[in-house]
Scaffold this active site. Structure first.
Site, PDB file in Angstrom:
ATOM      1  N   CYS A  29      -3.164   4.915 -21.413  1.00 45.07           N
ATOM      2  CA  CYS A  29      -3.936   4.664 -20.197  1.00 45.07           C
ATOM      3  C   CYS A  29      -5.428   4.525 -20.519  1.00 45.07           C
ATOM      4  O   CYS A  29      -5.985   5.311 -21.276  1.00 45.07           O
ATOM      5  CB  CYS A  29      -3.716   5.788 -19.192  1.00 45.07           C
ATOM      6  SG  CYS A  29      -4.611   5.523 -17.658  1.00 45.07           S
ATOM      7  N   ASP A  37       0.855  -1.179   0.000  1.00 47.27           N
ATOM      8  CA  ASP A  37       0.000   0.000   0.000  1.00 47.27           C
ATOM      9  C   ASP A  37       0.889   1.226   0.000  1.00 47.27           C
ATOM     10  O   ASP A  37       2.065   1.140   0.341  1.00 47.27           O
ATOM     11  CB  ASP A  37      -0.899   0.012   1.247  1.00 47.27           C
ATOM     12  CG  ASP A  37      -0.083   0.163   2.518  1.00 47.27           C
ATOM     13  OD1 ASP A  37       0.200   1.320   2.918  1.00 47.27           O
ATOM     14  OD2 ASP A  37       0.294  -0.863   3.120  1.00 47.27           O
TER      15      ASP A  37
END
Ligand SMILES: [Zn+2]
Length: 398
Positions: free
Chosen positions: A339, A292
């Site tokens: 993207c 994370d």
């Protein structure tokens, strides 16, 4: 055995030939996590600037929430009514909580008073072997987190993966402080494990407790933690102190001290892994399965957006584009040619530049969507390359 591996398991599906990178799957009561995977940080049951639908659309598999922040606001009463922080934020998938150790440790003052930033003036922390006492930054109330209490709180928060209560180390710590923190962390993790065992007997769904490896760059200490985690029988392993969050090279050195001890049947999580794509590769090649980091969305809000090698991303520019700088070319096009995120599919670089320079709230959201999607996509590319046995080719491109 007081729990069944039907509820939680980790399985390796493929390994890279040259490095310790591994393709795997973590099974949790709320679904599977295909690894290696990125975990967006939903600090207070929200990823900053995003709602849960945005998190899902950005192809996230799992979210991590902070025990410390949720305890103080909205508090356990509210979370309990919903049956956990995930139903509270309408997230159906796998979840992780940290133990609160990081927050109380980095606000610690060993009994002396310290003012830490404006919003947190009331945060004064005292750490003893019993636990950490501090004042809530929300209402000034006195709080105590012990290893046992951390396990109870995390049981209410109801994540699939939870963390042992530890006292992370800082580079600036003196030798005495370090020795003290290491001794205390062993003690706290052991108590966390015992409390967790008791709590699991009474719970409906199983929570996997990860033991945490500390020790900065001290090989002996790190290996000691690793051995302790394996001997005690924690279902997973987490690495976390300042060696993980700062410089990818240091992250690599810290992980190198324990890589040969990482077993095939236990997942490894890097807490607060820094360094962008470079940090990701340094960790993945050493067997890290999940990680994370709050910086993915934090830098997005300041206008730093991740770009692919195809868009001019390099180690030198850290695969980042500063959209607050004047857009000179292709201003009508998206910030990334390849993207597939909602932002890039709909908005131009010029528009993002405008929103982020003006500090418009929609700019924070669109930038965060892109960065979260980018990180999830990078991990998917890594997984695909491991499956196709061409991870080394992908690694060279980055
Ligand atoms: Zn995008």
């Amino acid at each position: 055995m007081y729990y069944s591996y039907m509820d939680f398991s980790f399985q390796i599906k493929a390994k890279d030939k040259k490095t310790r990178a591994r393709l795997g799957v973590i099974k949790t009561p709320h679904g599977e996590i295909q690894t290696p995977a990125y975990t967006p940080v939903a600090t207070t049951a929200t990823v900053k600037a995003l709602d849960t639908e945005d998190i899902i659309q950005s192809r996230s598999q799992v979210v991590l929430a902070n025990t410390y922040h949720l305890l103080l606001r909205p508090g356990l009463e509210v979370i309990k009514e919903f049956g956990g922080f995930a139903p509270f934020m309408k997230w159906d998938g796998p979840t992780i909580t940290d133990s609160g150790g990081y927050q109380v440790s980095f606000l610690r003052t060993q009994g002396k008073e310290l003012v830490v930033g404006s919003e947190r003036e009331a945060e004064i922390v005292k750490i003893t072997d019993e636990g950490a006492t501090f004042r809530s930054y929300v209402d000034g109330s006195k709080q105590l987190i012990t290893p046992e209490r951390s396990m109870e709180i995390q049981s209410v928060l109801n994540a699939d993966i939870i963390m042992a209560f530890d006292q992370p180390l800082a580079f600036s710590d003196s030798h005495k402080k370090l020795t003290d923190s290491i001794r205390r962390t062993f003690l706290w993790e052991e108590r966390s494990f015992k409390a967790w065992e008791e709590i699991q007997k009474k719970r409906k769904n199983f929570q996997a407790l990860y033991g945490i490896v500390q020790g900065q760059l001290d090989r002996k200490v790190r290996r000691g933690f690793m051995q302790f985690i394996l001997d005690t029988g924690f279902p997973g392993i987490a690495v976390g102190d300042q060696t993980i969050g700062v410089d990818p090279k240091i992250t690599g050195q810290a992980l190198d001290t324990i890589v040969d001890m990482i077993p095939d049947d236990k997942p490894v999580h890097a807490l607060g892994l820094g360094g962008g794509p470079e940090g990701v590769f340094e960790a993945v090649i050493r067997g890290v399965d999940t990680f994370d980091n709050t910086s993915v969305t934090r830098i997005a809000r300041s206008g730093l957006l991740y770009i692919y090698p195809e868009d001019g991303g390099t180690k030198k520019n850290k695969f980042r584009l500063d959209v607050t700088k004047k857009v000179t070319s292709n201003k009508k096009q998206a910030i990334s040619k390849i993207c597939q995120c909602y932002t890039c599919q709909n908005y131009s670089a010029a528009y993002l530049h405008h929103l982020l320079v003006a500090r418009e709230l929609s700019g924070f959201r669109l930038a965060s969507i892109h960065n979260v999607h980018f990180m999830n996509d990078l991990m998917e590319r890594i997984r695909q390359s491991l499956e196709n046995n061409d991870f080394q080719v992908l690694k060279k491109e980055w």
